[in-house]
Write a protein that holds these residues in place. Structure first.
Motif, PDB file in Angstrom:
ATOM      1  N   CYS A  91      46.124 -56.260  16.068  1.00 26.06           N
ATOM      2  CA  CYS A  91      47.201 -55.477  15.477  1.00 26.06           C
ATOM      3  C   CYS A  91      47.804 -56.241  14.301  1.00 26.06           C
ATOM      4  CB  CYS A  91      48.278 -55.202  16.525  1.00 26.06           C
ATOM      5  SG  CYS A  91      49.045 -56.711  17.120  1.00 26.06           S
ATOM      6  N   PRO A 108      44.607 -47.741  19.034  1.00 30.19           N
ATOM      7  CA  PRO A 108      45.918 -47.385  19.596  1.00 30.19           C
ATOM      8  C   PRO A 108      45.825 -46.426  20.774  1.00 30.19           C
ATOM      9  CG  PRO A 108      45.530 -46.218  17.532  1.00 30.19           C
ATOM     10  CD  PRO A 108      44.391 -47.156  17.704  1.00 30.19           C
ATOM     11  N   LEU A 128      54.276 -47.492  16.683  1.00 35.01           N
ATOM     12  CA  LEU A 128      52.861 -47.496  16.292  1.00 35.01           C
ATOM     13  C   LEU A 128      52.610 -46.641  15.069  1.00 35.01           C
ATOM     14  CD1 LEU A 128      50.321 -47.143  19.202  1.00 35.01           C
ATOM     15  CD2 LEU A 128      50.650 -49.035  17.646  1.00 35.01           C
TER      16      LEU A 128
END
Length: 569
Positions: A91, A108, A128
């Motif tokens: 990430c 994700p 996110l």
């Protein structure tokens, strides 16, 4: 792999009718074969391009797509996520809004738990967004570069963290389960354990050992069959680190007097890694061993096992037979299960029913009914096998023929028209026959059902980057019973040791094999209860290549060294 069909990305593209059932099947097969991500395969097969995939994912998560390639990443933004955490969770921080950190993740959809863990580690709310996984990977490599958050950095922090040391001694004295659980969830401990696991999987470790001794706490990895020690953490970390592993594996954290077994599954970037966890109470605390089952690192195809051509051809033919028994033999960790799984994968088609009884189930394979043996709850090999015969199978795989009862039922299954694949622990192929006779199986039953026995070992392969030719000494050749005259102008290689192989001179492993086929002369000897030595002599007369001879082939091909072959044959 049973959860593959329910993989969120596949479900999304299927719901939108972007692919049909046949294409779905092709994508799943390609994933099993190549280990690539589903997103990559959908794009490679030109079924659904990356932009469409990202839009679908963003809609599904109620967020937006960001173009990562054109972005700037100021150092203070990158510092919000430590390098090790960025690599582990694949990430990258995109922006900060007050206490909220906007993060793009390579996968994700798969990982709700990872988002919570990430929020916990960075100590703020995580929002996110969706970005191209390839770009995310490149940005992580580019921006975090060599700034690897090393185990020693975290150890320095942890060593200086006097609060943790104090809490540990309190929790240890009071045996307070809640206190241990709190310790296990301390941010530095979580980061440390994640980093150890990440590093181990990166280094292709097959096992990770956490071992508390009187004055120290050791962590060792097994790579290519040999153990290597990491920088040992301070002794007082043994309790929180082991508690953390138990929390991850859903084990009882306050039970420290009995062995426990469990499993940890985590997403490393876009790879699914499973760890089998075993705890053992010792004099100075619990010893924990994790067995790494990394699906992307194991290729369950018969072609990739490195079988000599005649062995490959024989096995390929044998596993197509309607009935009979095929046994793979060798010590623990010699790759027997991998060989059998590859055989199962080969015969796994829609018109055959396959059942396996394993202790424990190591890899989930789509389309095969797999049963975990649990002796404690009365689910034994013999009980599972009996039930199997009422399930109308075509092929049965048995984790191991442990006793007379199991062997007899396996033979019964073979006589009633089933193909049975199993393993035994013996030193060589002829020894498997004698072992069955010693268990009490009637020789005429063995000779009428057994098709072949394959013995195998794994030897470490010479590192291709640093291997150099060398002249073996007479004493080295003596170990192989060879004289300088025998080897003529053959070249021997050994690894000097370089960064790629951790200065060991070896990288990776390959199999060496010995195949005993049960032909008429061998059958007669089995019926006469001939000892192993006689069986072996006959088999060699009939052309069996022994483990030692197959090892020589690997030495002359430059794949391995004299020491390795002598050690394992």
């Amino acid at each position: 792999m049973s959860d593959i069909v329910h993989h969120p990305l596949l479900t999304l593209v299927k719901e939108r009718n972007l692919i049909d059932d046949l294409q779905l099947e092709e994508v799943i097969q390609e994933q099993a074969r190549s280990g690539k991500s589903f997103g990559q395969i959908l794009a490679d097969f030109e079924l659904v391009d990356t932009d469409t995939q990202l839009d679908l994912i963003a809609q599904n998560l109620g967020t937006e797509v960001v173009n990562i390639q054109d972005m700037e990443f100021p150092p203070e933004l990158l510092k919000t996520i430590p390098a090790g955490t960025a690599r582990m969770y694949q990430c990258i921080p995109i922006a900060e809004y007050g206490s909220v950190l906007q993060v793009a993740m390579a996968d994700p959809l798969m990982n709700h738990q990872a988002i919570d863990e990430l929020a916990y580690i960075v100590g703020r709310e995580v929002q996110l967004v969706v970005g191209d996984p390839n770009s995310i990977g490149k940005v992580i490599s580019r921006q975090y570069g060599e700034d690897a958050e090393s185990v020693s950095d975290i150890l320095k922090e942890l060593g200086a963290d006097t609060d943790i040391a104090k809490e540990v001694s309190e929790a240890a004295i009071t045996e307070d389960a809640a206190g241990m659980a709190d310790l296990a969830n301390e941010v530095p401990i979580v980061r440390f354990v994640n980093l150890v696991l990440f590093q181990a999987v990166q280094d292709r470790a097959s096992d990770i050992h956490f071992e508390p001794f009187e004055d120290e706490f050791k962590i060792r990895y097994r790579v290519d069959g040999a153990l290597y020690e990491m920088t040992p953490p301070p002794k007082h970390l043994a309790l929180p680190v082991i508690s953390r592993l138990k929390v991850m594996a859903n084990l009882n954290i306050s039970e420290r007097r009995l062995p426990q077994d469990g499993r940890i599954s985590f997403q490393m970037g876009n790879r699914q890694v499973d760890l089998r966890v075993s705890t053992l109470p010792t004099q100075f605390g619990e010893s924990v061993v994790l067995r790494v089952l990394d699906r992307s690192a194991v290729n369950l195809e018969l072609e990739t096992l490195g079988l000599p051509k005649y062995v490959y051809d024989y096995i390929h033919e044998a596993i197509q037979q309607p009935n009979g028994i095929f046994i793979v033999t060798g010590p623990t960790g010699s790759g027997k299960t991998t060989t059998l799984y590859s055989c199962l994968r080969r015969v796994n088609s829609i018109d055959l029913k396959l059942l396996t009884a394993e202790d424990p189930v190591e890899y989930d394979i789509e389309g095969i009914m797999q049963v975990a043996i649990n002796e404690a709850q009365g689910m034994t090999f013999s009980k599972a096998l009996r039930s199997f015969l009422r399930q109308d199978p075509d092929v049965i795989m048995l984790g191991e023929m442990r006793d007379l009862e199991t062997s007899q039922i396996a033979i019964q299954a073979s006589l009633t028209g089933h193909l049975v694949l199993s393993t035994l622990h013996t030193n060589d192929a002829p020894g498997a026959v004698t072992r069955l006779v010693d268990m009490g199986v009637e020789p005429f039953l063995i000779s009428s059902t057994l098709m072949a026995v394959l013995a195998q070992r794994l030897v470490r392969t010479t590192c291709k980057k640093c291997r150099t030719p060398f002249e073996p000494t007479e004493s080295q050749l003596g170990l192989l019973n060879l004289s300088p005259h025998d080897i003529g102008d053959k070249v021997f290689y050994c690894g000097r040791g370089c960064a790629a192989c951790n200065d060991t001179g070896y990288r990776g492993r390959k199999g060496i094999f010995e195949l005993l086929t049960v032909t008429e002369p061998v059958r007669n000897l089995i019926n006469d209860r001939a000892p192993t030595v006689v069986l072996r002599q006959k088999a060699v007369e009939l052309g069996m290549v022994t483990l030692r001879e197959d090892g020589l082939r690997s030495i002359f091909d430059g794949d391995t060294t004299i020491e390795e072959v002598v050690k394992y044959t």
